[in-house]
Write an enzyme that holds these catalytic residues in place. Structure first.
Site, mmCIF file in Angstrom:
data_model
loop_
_atom_site.group_PDB
_atom_site.id
_atom_site.type_symbol
_atom_site.label_atom_id
_atom_site.label_comp_id
_atom_site.label_asym_id
_atom_site.label_seq_id
_atom_site.Cartn_x
_atom_site.Cartn_y
_atom_site.Cartn_z
ATOM 1 N N THR A 11 0.842 -1.191 0.000
ATOM 2 C CA THR A 11 0.000 0.000 0.000
ATOM 3 C C THR A 11 0.881 1.246 0.000
ATOM 4 O O THR A 11 2.117 1.149 -0.010
ATOM 5 C CB THR A 11 -0.975 -0.024 1.200
ATOM 6 N N LYS A 58 3.792 1.488 -3.822
ATOM 7 C CA LYS A 58 3.309 0.718 -4.970
ATOM 8 C C LYS A 58 4.216 0.883 -6.196
ATOM 9 O O LYS A 58 4.415 -0.061 -6.959
ATOM 10 C CB LYS A 58 1.877 1.108 -5.309
ATOM 11 N N ASN A 64 0.268 -3.472 -6.399
ATOM 12 C CA ASN A 64 -0.171 -3.623 -5.006
ATOM 13 C C ASN A 64 -0.096 -5.065 -4.542
ATOM 14 O O ASN A 64 -0.432 -5.371 -3.405
ATOM 15 C CB ASN A 64 -1.607 -3.095 -4.828
ATOM 16 N N GLY A 82 -8.097 13.114 -8.959
ATOM 17 C CA GLY A 82 -6.808 12.703 -8.419
ATOM 18 C C GLY A 82 -5.952 12.029 -9.462
ATOM 19 O O GLY A 82 -6.458 11.439 -10.428
ATOM 20 N N GLY A 137 -1.623 6.874 -7.349
ATOM 21 C CA GLY A 137 -1.637 5.454 -7.686
ATOM 22 C C GLY A 137 -3.033 4.885 -7.838
ATOM 23 O O GLY A 137 -3.293 4.088 -8.753
#
Length: 430
Positions: A62, A66, A87, A136, A139
């Site tokens: 996490t 990643k 992940n 956003g 990741g």
């Protein structure tokens, strides 16, 4: 292993990250069969040596590692190659480290169920060649964009604080978007409820048919709450969390898993995370019922009036008598905010919590709200200055409609706290 070096304590599976205090991964993976499973917090300089040199069979990764996980792998899936992030890491029998991005698969699972259950058609039918806004650029955004573009055939548009597509031009350029997905941490516990897009702008995105948020704590982010008020289908990220773990666990165990596990585990987590919030008239028995309910459910109990007194050194009644009701209500909202953001509680509210509209979001974000409906003739105003000053009938006339509007469930009181609690256990399970 040298003294002081970190490991998973002998567990073959685990999660690595920097801050893992609020992770549900251990509970989910043990339910899926990838067990024993351990959580391990690592500093940036520890990640490479751990991944390459320590003993493990399967790792979840996490934030913020990643990208590093993808770099450290020997073999990368197409999704990892496209996104640059992993992940999930699996160590093959020959020692080869294989990287996958099950966030892509988990979001695709969440999206398919959402479209079928809330929009009445498959995700491809609902979204192929349609514009989807992705808030956003980190990741999680890359995983969502990959799922939308490569699994669904949608046209994702990434919106961030800088670049060509920003929040300033969101409404002007993208009112025709059919879905909005938040991948930012805005609204995540403990800064909740909050939203990356205010409700007025959300309302102006007139093409929207739904809203998704990959944040799962709280259960309903500020964005999800705003969408609900506008009548838009909306969902938080718990199903994505479980689904990505499902796909990772299948890789860890090198076998197919029963896909009904995703919904079952999600329901189990919801049952553990969701607060039970009791509202109703002063004297309705919220505290006594709440204590008994918490005992039956094996949960912590919080009486907001007691919590208020501990925080301020004066009871609610004292503050109302000395400073006035308006002053008390402002402070009461602060207490409501603190406990409403937590999970897995039974919460008894003061009778007047419904007098400030903002308290609804604070309680609803993680809770199922239950109205305890007791006949007015059975209520007492003793020790309750607002009930005494206004009278119970007048108070009920002012509040009853709001109690009913806020409630997810209504319980007609049975006459005893134990009876109310037992009836509520059955009602909650229904």
């Amino acid at each position: 292993m040298a003294p002081g070096e970190k490991d998973l304590g002998g567990a073959p599976f685990g999660l690595i990250g920097r801050r893992l205090a609020h992770s549900w991964s251990k509970q989910i993976h043990e339910r899926l069969g990838s067990s024993p499973y351990a959580l391990l917090e690592l500093e940036p300089e520890e990640v490479g040596p751990f991944v390459r040199e320590r003993r493990w069979r399967g790792l979840n990764v996490t934030i913020p590692y990643k990208l590093e996980a993808a770099r450290l792998a020997d073999v990368r899936s197409p999704a990892v190659e496209r996104t640059g992030a992993a992940n999930t890491l699996v160590r093959s029998d020959d020692g080869t480290i294989v990287a996958e991005n099950t966030d892509v698969l988990g979001f695709a699972w969440m999206l398919e169920r959402f479209c079928r259950e809330r929009l009445g058609r498959s995700s491809r039918a609902a979204l192929a060649d349609r514009k989807v806004l992705v808030l956003g650029s980190g990741g999680a955004s890359q995983a969502v964009v990959d799922a939308l573009a490569h699994e669904i055939g949608a046209r994702p548009v990434v919106v961030s604080r800088s670049g060509d597509e920003t929040y300033a031009t969101l409404v002007e350029r993208h009112a025709d978007a059919v879905l909005l997905v938040n991948t930012t941490p805005v609204g995540m516990f403990p800064s909740c409820p909050a939203s990356p897009v205010d409700e007025a702008d959300l309302a102006r995105l007139t093409g929207l048919t739904g809203v998704l948020d990959v944040v799962y704590n709280p259960m309903r982010t500020g964005l999800v709450l705003a969408a609900e008020r506008l009548g838009l289908p909306a969902e938080g990220g718990l199903s994505m969390l479980v689904a990505q773990a499902f796909y990772a666990s299948a890789l860890f165990q090198a076998r197919d898993l029963d896909d009904t596990l995703v919904a079952r585990i999600e329901r189990e987590l919801l049952g553990r995370m969701e607060n039970v919030v009791l509202i109703g008239m002063p004297g309705a028995g919220k505290t006594s019922c709440g204590r008994e309910l918490a005992r039956l459910l094996g949960r912590p109990f919080v009486d907001l009036d007691d919590a208020f007194a501990l925080e301020h050194g004066r009871s609610a009644a004292q503050v109302i008598e000395e400073d006035g009701e308006a002053a008390f209500r402002l402070l009461e909202t602060e207490t409501t905010e603190r406990y409403g953001a937590r999970s897995g509680l039974v919460i008894a509210c003061g009778g007047g919590v419904v007098t400030r509209a903002e308290n609804y979001d604070l309680l609803h974000q993680n809770g199922r709200i239950v109205f305890l409906d007791r006949p007015l003739a059975e209520l007492s105003s003793e020790g309750r200055p607002v009930s005494r000053d206004l009278g119970i009938e007048r108070l009920a006339a002012a509040r009853m409609e709001t109690y009913r509007r806020w409630a997810d469930l209504t319980l007609a009181c049975t006459g005893s706290a134990a009876g109310d609690a037992e009836a509520l256990v059955a009602l909650l399970a229904g």
